[in-house]
Design a protein around this motif. Sequence first.
Motif, PDB file in Angstrom:
ATOM      1  N   TYR A   1       1.413  -2.428  -6.341  1.00  0.00           N
ATOM      2  CA  TYR A   1       1.236  -1.303  -5.427  1.00  0.00           C
ATOM      3  C   TYR A   1      -0.188  -0.754  -5.576  1.00  0.00           C
ATOM      4  CZ  TYR A   1       6.361  -1.275  -5.343  1.00  0.00           C
ATOM      5  OH  TYR A   1       7.673  -1.614  -5.205  1.00  0.00           O
ATOM      6  N   ASP A   2      -0.896  -0.652  -4.458  1.00  0.00           N
ATOM      7  CA  ASP A   2      -2.203  -0.008  -4.430  1.00  0.00           C
ATOM      8  C   ASP A   2      -2.034   1.378  -3.826  1.00  0.00           C
ATOM      9  OD1 ASP A   2      -4.103  -1.983  -5.448  1.00  0.00           O
ATOM     10  OD2 ASP A   2      -3.493  -3.175  -3.717  1.00  0.00           O
TER      11      ASP A   2
ATOM     12  N   GLU B   1       0.867  -1.170   0.000  1.00  0.00           N
ATOM     13  CA  GLU B   1       0.000   0.000   0.000  1.00  0.00           C
ATOM     14  C   GLU B   1       0.900   1.215   0.000  1.00  0.00           C
ATOM     15  OE1 GLU B   1      -2.897   0.211   3.073  1.00  0.00           O
ATOM     16  OE2 GLU B   1      -4.333  -1.047   1.991  1.00  0.00           O
TER      17      GLU B   1
ATOM     18  N   LYS C   1      -3.101   2.116  -9.339  1.00  0.00           N
ATOM     19  CA  LYS C   1      -2.522   0.793  -9.089  1.00  0.00           C
ATOM     20  C   LYS C   1      -1.441   0.543 -10.134  1.00  0.00           C
ATOM     21  CE  LYS C   1      -3.971  -3.974  -8.127  1.00  0.00           C
ATOM     22  NZ  LYS C   1      -5.136  -4.882  -8.015  1.00  0.00           N
TER      23      LYS C   1
ATOM     24  N   VAL D   1      -3.289   4.453  -1.993  1.00  0.00           N
ATOM     25  CA  VAL D   1      -4.364   4.814  -1.069  1.00  0.00           C
ATOM     26  C   VAL D   1      -4.237   6.286  -0.705  1.00  0.00           C
ATOM     27  CG1 VAL D   1      -4.525   2.477  -0.159  1.00  0.00           C
ATOM     28  CG2 VAL D   1      -3.013   4.123   0.952  1.00  0.00           C
TER      29      VAL D   1
END
Length: 330
Positions: A229-230, A147, A212, A232
Amino acid sequence: MAITIKQQPEELSASGNRMYFLVHTDRTNTINYKMTAQIQLIESANKVVELPLMRLYPNADGDVDMDISKIIDNRLRPEFPGLETNEYCKLKGFTLQYKVVFTEEGNYIPINSTTTDILTAVKGKFPASPSEFIRKNDFLTNFQAFETVADGVHFLVALILNPGSYTINSSFSYTDGTTRTTSFGRITTTSQYEMYAIPTGLQQLKLSGVKKYSFWLSGETMCEKRMTYDVVRIVKAHKPILYLNRLGGIDCIIVSEISNSIKTDKETYQRDNSYAQGIITDYSEIFEVTTGYITRDMAFLSKEFILSDSVYTSENNVLLPINIEKGTFN
């Protein structure tokens, strides 16, 4: 008659695991017998650093063993890459080459010696033999996915086993619904066991509007494991914390800041007959951060971060070293 090396570390070994030697001699009845071992660090083709001699004491069967992992680990001094570039780089201090010379004397006269082949050690502790582990894992990280945030800072560390050409691939999904897959670069190596850091944070890549994205390697013996990879959104003040993980790679967690203060050291001096004045001679920033609620798996990874001896935060595109005074799990 000679010194026999019955057991030694693999050609590639990890300093966090045992680096075990078992050596045999049949000369223990020699008058004034003495056996020594010397580790020689190979810094370049023209520079070898010889460490102090170690006295060895074979048992009645002529066997003697030793573990050199702590000695080697102390000699590995990883240097984190800078943040000023979005290109991959070869890492320094994460690996070293060495050999060990075993010598025996009789009546104070050298009578025999045996030298190992050149061996390589990497910083870290692996769950399996290093070569077996690396063949199954492109990157030295315990994360399956990260994240991150829009100004995130990350590095993926790859240990290349064999000389050859390797492609760094990447794919991006944007907030407007579009996608893009591209080659980020190509690593070409001429030597075994080289380590590279690939910058994968959006701040380093100078990209925006990404929700993303993924990176992976292809070519030669790589297994093409993707790291995802997200992105946020964190409203609170936050810091990226980079640290040397247990495998010898560089992981990052994004933490929220709770408090921040400055501690100063002053020296007092008096000029003429005027009042005493103080001058700041040193200062340090003290901050407290939290991860918020995390899973048990993430707690394990956070423990690695707390115990790491190389921890940095990023500020104004510069890595600043951190001393962790206390870490707790509630």
